[in-house]
Scaffold this motif. Structure first.
Motif, PDB file in Angstrom:
ATOM      1  N   ASP A 101       0.843  -1.008  -0.016  1.00 34.05           N
ATOM      2  CA  ASP A 101       0.057  -0.093  -0.049  1.00 34.05           C
ATOM      3  C   ASP A 101       0.862   1.364  -0.188  1.00 34.05           C
ATOM      4  O   ASP A 101       0.506   2.407   0.224  1.00 34.05           O
ATOM      5  N   ASN A 103       3.836   4.268  -1.637  1.00 38.08           N
ATOM      6  CA  ASN A 103       4.342   4.931  -2.890  1.00 38.08           C
ATOM      7  C   ASN A 103       5.808   4.909  -3.019  1.00 38.08           C
ATOM      8  O   ASN A 103       6.472   4.897  -2.014  1.00 38.08           O
ATOM      9  N   GLU A 198      -9.107   0.269 -13.593  1.00 40.43           N
ATOM     10  CA  GLU A 198      -9.877  -0.577 -12.794  1.00 40.43           C
ATOM     11  C   GLU A 198     -10.263  -1.530 -13.653  1.00 40.43           C
ATOM     12  O   GLU A 198     -10.323  -2.921 -13.108  1.00 40.43           O
ATOM     13  N   GLU A 203      -3.301  -3.583  -9.939  1.00 36.11           N
ATOM     14  CA  GLU A 203      -3.192  -3.571  -8.635  1.00 36.11           C
ATOM     15  C   GLU A 203      -2.040  -2.388  -8.160  1.00 36.11           C
ATOM     16  O   GLU A 203      -1.935  -1.836  -7.042  1.00 36.11           O
ATOM     17  N   VAL A 204      -1.180  -2.380  -9.225  1.00 35.53           N
ATOM     18  CA  VAL A 204      -0.077  -1.519  -9.251  1.00 35.53           C
ATOM     19  C   VAL A 204       0.103  -0.504 -10.236  1.00 35.53           C
ATOM     20  O   VAL A 204       0.123  -1.099 -11.418  1.00 35.53           O
ATOM     21  N   LEU A 205       0.302   0.754 -10.268  1.00 34.20           N
ATOM     22  CA  LEU A 205       0.431   1.667 -11.292  1.00 34.20           C
ATOM     23  C   LEU A 205       1.636   2.320 -11.335  1.00 34.20           C
ATOM     24  O   LEU A 205       2.175   2.657 -10.264  1.00 34.20           O
ATOM     25  N   ALA A 233      -2.919  10.658  -5.960  1.00 37.24           N
ATOM     26  CA  ALA A 233      -3.288   9.795  -4.721  1.00 37.24           C
ATOM     27  C   ALA A 233      -4.739   9.556  -4.881  1.00 37.24           C
ATOM     28  O   ALA A 233      -5.522   8.459  -4.684  1.00 37.24           O
ATOM     29  N   LYS A 236      -5.425   6.759  -7.391  1.00 36.24           N
ATOM     30  CA  LYS A 236      -5.083   5.345  -6.750  1.00 36.24           C
ATOM     31  C   LYS A 236      -6.345   4.840  -6.083  1.00 36.24           C
ATOM     32  O   LYS A 236      -6.987   3.796  -6.336  1.00 36.24           O
ATOM     33  N   ILE A 241      -6.109   1.207  -6.724  1.00 37.35           N
ATOM     34  CA  ILE A 241      -4.614   0.717  -6.822  1.00 37.35           C
ATOM     35  C   ILE A 241      -4.323   0.529  -5.236  1.00 37.35           C
ATOM     36  O   ILE A 241      -4.334   1.268  -4.372  1.00 37.35           O
ATOM     37  N   SER A 242      -3.139  -0.502  -5.329  1.00 38.38           N
ATOM     38  CA  SER A 242      -2.716  -0.782  -4.110  1.00 38.38           C
ATOM     39  C   SER A 242      -1.467   0.238  -3.769  1.00 38.38           C
ATOM     40  O   SER A 242      -1.309   0.644  -2.737  1.00 38.38           O
ATOM     41  N   GLU A 243      -0.667   0.195  -4.840  1.00 36.42           N
ATOM     42  CA  GLU A 243       0.948   0.694  -4.706  1.00 36.42           C
ATOM     43  C   GLU A 243       0.892   1.523  -6.165  1.00 36.42           C
ATOM     44  O   GLU A 243       0.322   1.032  -7.295  1.00 36.42           O
ATOM     45  N   GLY A 244       1.885   2.473  -5.867  1.00 34.61           N
ATOM     46  CA  GLY A 244       2.173   3.530  -6.899  1.00 34.61           C
ATOM     47  C   GLY A 244       3.611   3.468  -6.940  1.00 34.61           C
ATOM     48  O   GLY A 244       3.995   3.795  -6.059  1.00 34.61           O
TER      49      GLY A 244
END
Length: 405
Positions: A101, A103, A198, A203-205, A233, A236, A241-244
């Motif tokens: 979760d 960045n 979506e 899940e990750v961008l 933010a 996400k 999205i979980s992580e970026g």
């Protein structure tokens, strides 16, 4: 006393302006009459402008109320209650390097290998391979990559070399020349991108890199990046999205990521990719990371012929050997080729399979081994007994090969 006429709503009805009739019989107005008419026209214009502004402000207020009604407003809780709440253990997406979760900002020098790092990262996240053959991937993810730098052909070649197995778990869009379409600071555009991401199940961008985006949407790198980071933010959250991860170039003398200081305060972890020689992409590549519960000391990054990276620690020693490590690997391949030739009855250069002249080594295209560095690296490799020298003397050729043992 008579009352002023009113409308049905009770508000006074506006009386029409009656312009004075000309005082003279020839139809002309006196200066006083002209001034009176001009004043009345001005007052009418002002009243109309005030009414227009009031309508605009009321529209903004209603729109803000509508947006606020769609938000889930969190409730405050006492510290005592908060501390008694049971929290799940802190998890990592990549062990010791990227919190779940969280960045990440990947900052790298020009030609410092950031695109290769991104390709290796995507493969590790999708397939579960250790990142740079060193960091354990705790959880695999579905990845969305928006590349704003490479052409479609370049991106296809680059990603094909990674030989990703779970290709359906990665989605990407070549965005070179189309960065203006990623104006996520606009609510409607951001909502559109959120649906696209979506729908891909990402899940990750990953955004690679940031600069073309901020240039296209007209933000100042020096002090306006905060607006984009807030929009990222929000994206996400809206896209689930979980992580970026955002890729950005170095600035300020290649000491840190360029631009707004808020860029450094935004990520949970900062990954740095640097070169031993700033203007020489063939020189030694380093990687280090720091942030919240992230502290990876600087190490050397090696790359094989398939653009797969390997992270090694113990930097002082590695920095001395990394170049002639590549030389040793090349000599191993030359020996294999010569052994195949001997088996076929073909002649080879040198006395032994794998022997090569210094001129051949310089012209072989070994990364980091040039006419300026070859002599020093061959000297180091010979002294370390990684390479054997056969000098014919009298200005003749010097031959290098691997030890027989």
């Amino acid at each position: 006393m008579t009352s002023a006429p009113s409308s049905r709503s009770g508000a006074p009805r506006k009386r029409p302006v009656r312009k004075p009739k000309p005082a003279s019989g020839d139809g002309t107005l006196t200066p006083e009459e002209k001034a009176l008419i001009a004043q009345k026209d001005y007052e009418e214009a002002v009243e109309e402008r005030v009414r227009s502004i009031q309508i605009g402000e009321e529209a903004k207020r209603r729109l803000a109320e509508e947006k606020a009604g769609a938000l889930e407003i969190p409730k405050l809780e006492t510290l005592d209650r908060f501390l008694r709440r049971k929290m799940p253990p802190q998890k990592y997406l990549i062990d010791g390097l990227w919190q779940a979760d969280g960045n990440v900002l990947l900052a790298a020098q020009s030609k410092g290998g950031k695109t290769t790092i991104v390709g290796n990262l995507a493969r590790s996240l999708v397939d579960g391979d250790p990142f740079m053959d060193h960091f354990e991937v705790v959880e695999t993810r579905t990845v969305a990559l928006l590349d704003f730098e490479m052409s479609e052909h370049m991106l296809q070649d680059w990603m094909r070399e990674q030989s990703i197995r779970n290709r359906r778990n990665m989605a990407l869009v070549p965005m070179r020349g189309r960065a203006g379409a990623f104006r996520i600071t606009d609510d409607a555009t951001r909502a559109l991108w959120a649906r696209i991401i979506e729908d891909a199940g990402a899940e990750v961008l990953i955004l690679d890199p940031l600069r073309p985006i901020i240039d296209a949407i007209g933000l100042k790198e020096s002090n306006e990046l905060g607006e984009f980071l807030q929009a990222f933010a929000a994206l996400k959250v809206e896209a689930g999205i979980s992580e970026g991860l955002i890729v950005h170039h170095y600035g300020h003398g290649a000491q840190r990521a360029s631009g707004d200081s808020r860029l450094l305060g935004w990520p949970d972890a900062i990954w740095n990719g640097t070169l031993q020689e700033v203007n020489d992409p063939t020189s030694i590549h380093y990687f280090q990371a720091y942030g919240r519960d992230v502290n990876i000391p600087r190490g050397v990054v090696l790359m094989d012929d398939f653009k797969r990276l390997e992270f090694k620690t113990d930097v002082p020693e590695e920095s001395k050997t990394v170049l002639y490590d590549r030389l040793v690997e090349w000599l191993k391949k030359q020996k294999e080729l010569d052994m195949e030739a001997v088996a076929k009855g073909e002649e080879i250069d040198g006395n032994e399979p794998g022997e090569r002249r210094s001129s051949q080594i310089i012209n072989a295209g070994i990364k980091g081994i040039t006419k300026h560095t070859a002599a020093e690296e061959l000297k180091k490799a010979t002294k370390a007994e990684r390479v054997v020298l056969r000098d014919e003397g009298n200005g003749k050729s010097k031959w290098y090969s691997l030890p027989t043992s």
